[in-house]
Design a protein around this motif. Structure first.
Motif, PDB file in Angstrom:
ATOM      1  N   MET A   1       0.843  -1.167   0.000  1.00 56.17           N
ATOM      2  CA  MET A   1       0.000   0.000   0.000  1.00 56.17           C
ATOM      3  C   MET A   1       0.897   1.241   0.000  1.00 56.17           C
ATOM      4  O   MET A   1       1.863   1.319   0.736  1.00 56.17           O
ATOM      5  N   GLU A   2       0.524   2.202  -0.827  1.00 58.17           N
ATOM      6  CA  GLU A   2       1.282   3.442  -0.905  1.00 58.17           C
ATOM      7  C   GLU A   2       0.554   4.542  -0.149  1.00 58.17           C
ATOM      8  O   GLU A   2      -0.663   4.526  -0.024  1.00 58.17           O
ATOM      9  N   TYR A   3       1.329   5.486   0.330  1.00 54.59           N
ATOM     10  CA  TYR A   3       0.763   6.618   1.049  1.00 54.59           C
ATOM     11  C   TYR A   3       1.046   7.888   0.279  1.00 54.59           C
ATOM     12  O   TYR A   3       2.035   7.994  -0.434  1.00 54.59           O
ATOM     13  N   GLY A   4       0.194   8.864   0.446  1.00 52.71           N
ATOM     14  CA  GLY A   4       0.364  10.144  -0.217  1.00 52.71           C
ATOM     15  C   GLY A   4      -0.517  11.179   0.454  1.00 52.71           C
ATOM     16  O   GLY A   4      -0.900  11.027   1.608  1.00 52.71           O
ATOM     17  N   TRP A   5      -0.862  12.178  -0.291  1.00 52.81           N
ATOM     18  CA  TRP A   5      -1.692  13.234   0.253  1.00 52.81           C
ATOM     19  C   TRP A   5      -2.865  13.496  -0.676  1.00 52.81           C
ATOM     20  O   TRP A   5      -2.848  13.142  -1.851  1.00 52.81           O
ATOM     21  N   HIS A   6      -3.895  14.098  -0.126  1.00 53.64           N
ATOM     22  CA  HIS A   6      -5.025  14.581  -0.921  1.00 53.64           C
ATOM     23  C   HIS A   6      -5.577  15.829  -0.243  1.00 53.64           C
ATOM     24  O   HIS A   6      -5.469  15.992   0.969  1.00 53.64           O
ATOM     25  N   LEU A   7      -6.137  16.717  -1.058  1.00 55.55           N
ATOM     26  CA  LEU A   7      -6.726  17.964  -0.578  1.00 55.55           C
ATOM     27  C   LEU A   7      -8.118  18.114  -1.164  1.00 55.55           C
ATOM     28  O   LEU A   7      -8.391  17.644  -2.274  1.00 55.55           O
ATOM     29  N   ALA A   8      -8.972  18.797  -0.443  1.00 51.82           N
ATOM     30  CA  ALA A   8     -10.307  19.143  -0.940  1.00 51.82           C
ATOM     31  C   ALA A   8     -10.527  20.625  -0.656  1.00 51.82           C
ATOM     32  O   ALA A   8     -10.098  21.135   0.375  1.00 51.82           O
ATOM     33  N   ALA A   9     -11.166  21.303  -1.592  1.00 50.91           N
ATOM     34  CA  ALA A   9     -11.452  22.727  -1.429  1.00 50.91           C
ATOM     35  C   ALA A   9     -12.842  23.014  -1.977  1.00 50.91           C
ATOM     36  O   ALA A   9     -13.263  22.418  -2.973  1.00 50.91           O
ATOM     37  N   PRO A  10     -13.561  23.926  -1.341  1.00 54.38           N
ATOM     38  CA  PRO A  10     -14.906  24.253  -1.826  1.00 54.38           C
ATOM     39  C   PRO A  10     -14.862  25.117  -3.077  1.00 54.38           C
ATOM     40  O   PRO A  10     -13.993  25.963  -3.240  1.00 54.38           O
ATOM     41  N   MET A  11     -15.809  24.874  -3.979  1.00 58.17           N
ATOM     42  CA  MET A  11     -16.079  25.809  -5.069  1.00 58.17           C
ATOM     43  C   MET A  11     -17.261  26.618  -4.567  1.00 58.17           C
ATOM     44  O   MET A  11     -18.337  26.072  -4.331  1.00 58.17           O
ATOM     45  N   GLN A  12     -17.040  27.901  -4.347  1.00 56.42           N
ATOM     46  CA  GLN A  12     -18.115  28.687  -3.773  1.00 56.42           C
ATOM     47  C   GLN A  12     -18.222  30.041  -4.426  1.00 56.42           C
ATOM     48  O   GLN A  12     -17.273  30.551  -5.013  1.00 56.42           O
ATOM     49  N   HIS A  13     -19.414  30.586  -4.345  1.00 60.99           N
ATOM     50  CA  HIS A  13     -19.699  31.943  -4.800  1.00 60.99           C
ATOM     51  C   HIS A  13     -20.262  32.664  -3.587  1.00 60.99           C
ATOM     52  O   HIS A  13     -21.391  32.420  -3.196  1.00 60.99           O
ATOM     53  N   GLY A  14     -19.450  33.505  -2.972  1.00 64.17           N
ATOM     54  CA  GLY A  14     -19.845  34.110  -1.701  1.00 64.17           C
ATOM     55  C   GLY A  14     -19.968  33.015  -0.660  1.00 64.17           C
ATOM     56  O   GLY A  14     -19.057  32.223  -0.457  1.00 64.17           O
ATOM     57  N   ALA A  15     -21.126  32.930  -0.032  1.00 64.75           N
ATOM     58  CA  ALA A  15     -21.358  31.894   0.976  1.00 64.75           C
ATOM     59  C   ALA A  15     -22.003  30.641   0.375  1.00 64.75           C
ATOM     60  O   ALA A  15     -22.173  29.649   1.070  1.00 64.75           O
ATOM     61  N   GLU A  16     -22.348  30.681  -0.912  1.00 60.71           N
ATOM     62  CA  GLU A  16     -23.028  29.552  -1.559  1.00 60.71           C
ATOM     63  C   GLU A  16     -22.021  28.489  -2.008  1.00 60.71           C
ATOM     64  O   GLU A  16     -21.104  28.771  -2.766  1.00 60.71           O
TER      65      GLU A  16
END
Length: 81
Positions: A1-16
């Motif tokens: 098994m390999e290890y790495g990284w992942h990121l998540a970011a919101p796609m937003q318009h103002g608070a939406e």
């Protein structure tokens, strides 16, 4: 098994919240650079901001069929078709 990284970011318009972007290093196996989390966050905001106007325009065009926005909106929506 390999290890790495992942990121998540919101796609937003103002608070939406419009969606979520995710990235990882599965293919290239490169370490995360210091600026990449902030770059992804800014990209998500930019994409969300650019996606919002077409959604607003399509909702106006749908409503213009009911007369809610008047004759000018109907002409604008017909010229886009």
């Amino acid at each position: 098994m390999e290890y790495g990284w992942h990121l998540a970011a919101p796609m937003q318009h103002g608070a939406e919240l419009i969606g979520i972007l995710t990235v990882d290093n599965l293919l290239r196996k490169q370490p995360m650079k210091n600026y990449e989390p902030e770059l992804l966050r800014m990209y998500g905001i930019t994409v969300g901001h650019l996606m919002r106007p077409p959604r607003a325009r399509s909702s106006i065009c749908r409503a213009s069929g009911t007369g809610a926005y008047g004759h000018a909106a109907r002409i604008h929506c017909q010229s886009r078709a």
